[in-house]
Design a protein around this motif. Structure first.
Motif, PDB file in Angstrom:
ATOM      1  N   ALA A  72      40.300  26.229  40.341  1.00 49.89           N
ATOM      2  CA  ALA A  72      39.911  25.118  39.475  1.00 49.89           C
ATOM      3  C   ALA A  72      40.458  23.789  40.021  1.00 49.89           C
ATOM      4  O   ALA A  72      39.764  22.765  40.051  1.00 49.89           O
ATOM      5  N   HIS A  73      41.707  23.800  40.462  1.00 46.12           N
ATOM      6  CA  HIS A  73      42.352  22.597  41.006  1.00 46.12           C
ATOM      7  C   HIS A  73      41.613  22.116  42.268  1.00 46.12           C
ATOM      8  O   HIS A  73      41.301  20.925  42.401  1.00 46.12           O
ATOM      9  N   GLU A  74      41.304  23.031  43.161  1.00 42.06           N
ATOM     10  CA  GLU A  74      40.612  22.654  44.408  1.00 42.06           C
ATOM     11  C   GLU A  74      39.187  22.176  44.115  1.00 42.06           C
ATOM     12  O   GLU A  74      38.691  21.261  44.773  1.00 42.06           O
ATOM     13  N   GLY A  76      38.384  20.564  41.504  1.00 46.96           N
ATOM     14  CA  GLY A  76      38.624  19.182  41.067  1.00 46.96           C
ATOM     15  C   GLY A  76      38.688  18.225  42.251  1.00 46.96           C
ATOM     16  O   GLY A  76      38.072  17.153  42.240  1.00 46.96           O
ATOM     17  N   HIS A  77      39.401  18.609  43.296  1.00 46.33           N
ATOM     18  CA  HIS A  77      39.435  17.774  44.511  1.00 46.33           C
ATOM     19  C   HIS A  77      38.031  17.626  45.098  1.00 46.33           C
ATOM     20  O   HIS A  77      37.633  16.546  45.524  1.00 46.33           O
ATOM     21  N   LEU A  78      37.302  18.735  45.112  1.00 43.38           N
ATOM     22  CA  LEU A  78      35.971  18.715  45.727  1.00 43.38           C
ATOM     23  C   LEU A  78      35.022  17.794  44.949  1.00 43.38           C
ATOM     24  O   LEU A  78      34.248  17.038  45.531  1.00 43.38           O
ATOM     25  N   VAL A  92      45.944  20.468  51.047  1.00 43.92           N
ATOM     26  CA  VAL A  92      46.779  21.670  51.094  1.00 43.92           C
ATOM     27  C   VAL A  92      47.713  21.606  49.890  1.00 43.92           C
ATOM     28  O   VAL A  92      48.455  20.658  49.727  1.00 43.92           O
ATOM     29  N   ASP A  93      47.616  22.609  49.028  1.00 40.73           N
ATOM     30  CA  ASP A  93      48.384  22.557  47.796  1.00 40.73           C
ATOM     31  C   ASP A  93      49.494  23.568  47.734  1.00 40.73           C
ATOM     32  O   ASP A  93      49.275  24.763  47.813  1.00 40.73           O
ATOM     33  N   LYS A  94      50.697  23.031  47.576  1.00 38.76           N
ATOM     34  CA  LYS A  94      51.863  23.889  47.343  1.00 38.76           C
ATOM     35  C   LYS A  94      52.022  24.030  45.838  1.00 38.76           C
ATOM     36  O   LYS A  94      51.086  23.769  45.096  1.00 38.76           O
ATOM     37  N   GLN A 113      45.661  11.813  42.755  1.00 39.65           N
ATOM     38  CA  GLN A 113      44.671  12.863  43.005  1.00 39.65           C
ATOM     39  C   GLN A 113      45.156  14.232  42.532  1.00 39.65           C
ATOM     40  O   GLN A 113      44.380  15.016  41.984  1.00 39.65           O
ATOM     41  N   GLU A 114      46.450  14.502  42.727  1.00 43.89           N
ATOM     42  CA  GLU A 114      46.981  15.795  42.271  1.00 43.89           C
ATOM     43  C   GLU A 114      46.941  15.890  40.753  1.00 43.89           C
ATOM     44  O   GLU A 114      46.616  16.932  40.178  1.00 43.89           O
ATOM     45  N   ARG A 115      47.273  14.777  40.087  1.00 45.85           N
ATOM     46  CA  ARG A 115      47.229  14.779  38.612  1.00 45.85           C
ATOM     47  C   ARG A 115      45.802  14.972  38.125  1.00 45.85           C
ATOM     48  O   ARG A 115      45.557  15.703  37.163  1.00 45.85           O
TER      49      ARG A 115
HETATM   50 ZN   LIG Z   1      45.829  19.390  45.020  1.00 48.58          ZN
END
Ligand SMILES: [Zn+2]
Length: 175
Positions: A72-74, A76-78, A92-94, A113-115
């Motif tokens: 879901a998070h990725e 969102g980036h897309l 790249v998500d840690k 962007q992460e938020r």
């Molecule tokens: Zn991310």
């Protein structure tokens, strides 16, 4: 488009009207490839955008609920952070939560962007209207808030901390 409107559109297009949200299908509907990867212990997910195609990789060793959040998070980036003229991009998500304990390592753009990706993930995995229609059911009336959150986490196939944040976000305390 408002985040909640965007999420509602995606859910409708995928004919999803109740939890758990089939996040992989939604990402695939959007045009992404979604694949398990051996990403080691630190990295939970990646998004590679190249040649107008997004590939979401999730850590094959993570627990299922974590994988779902990652996808879901990725996604969102897309949806929000790459465009047709982006060229090649990679995220790249840690660990999303630990990450914000050391904000100084990240630029303001990265933090924003992460938020946004986390907010998108929470909205799509735990849609507001699904939560509000579920919470009306009488079976929850006799349970404590902790028990209700546990039941909801199971039903929505998310982690208990994720559901706890979502309840707080939606100001759910009495039902
Ligand atoms: Zn991310």
């Amino acid at each position: 488009m408002e985040l909640s409107d965007k999420v509602n559109t995606l859910l409708q297009e995928a004919n999803v009207f109740e939890p758990p949200v089939p996040i992989k299908n939604i990402a695939v509907n959007w045009g992404a490839r979604v694949l398990p990867y051996e990403l080691g212990e630190e990295v939970s997910g990646i998004l590679v955008y190249d040649n107008y195609k997004g590939t979401i990789g999730y850590n094959s060793s993570n627990h299922r609920v974590r994988q779902r959040f990652t996808i879901a998070h990725e996604l969102g980036h897309l949806i929000y952070h790459v465009s047709d003229n982006s060229g090649k991009e990679m995220f790249v998500d840690k660990d999303f939560i630990i990450k914000f304990r050391s904000e100084k390592d990240y630029s303001p753009k990265e933090i924003r962007q992460e938020r946004e990706a986390n907010a998108f993930a929470a909205f799509i995995l735990m849609p507001k209207q699904f939560i509000f229609s579920e919470i009306k059911k009488s079976k929850y009336k006799e349970l404590s808030e902790t028990e209700v959150i546990e039941e909801f986490a199971k039903l929505f196939d998310v982690s208990i901390p994720a559901m706890t944040y979502r309840f707080a976000d939606l100001n759910i305390s009495s039902y």
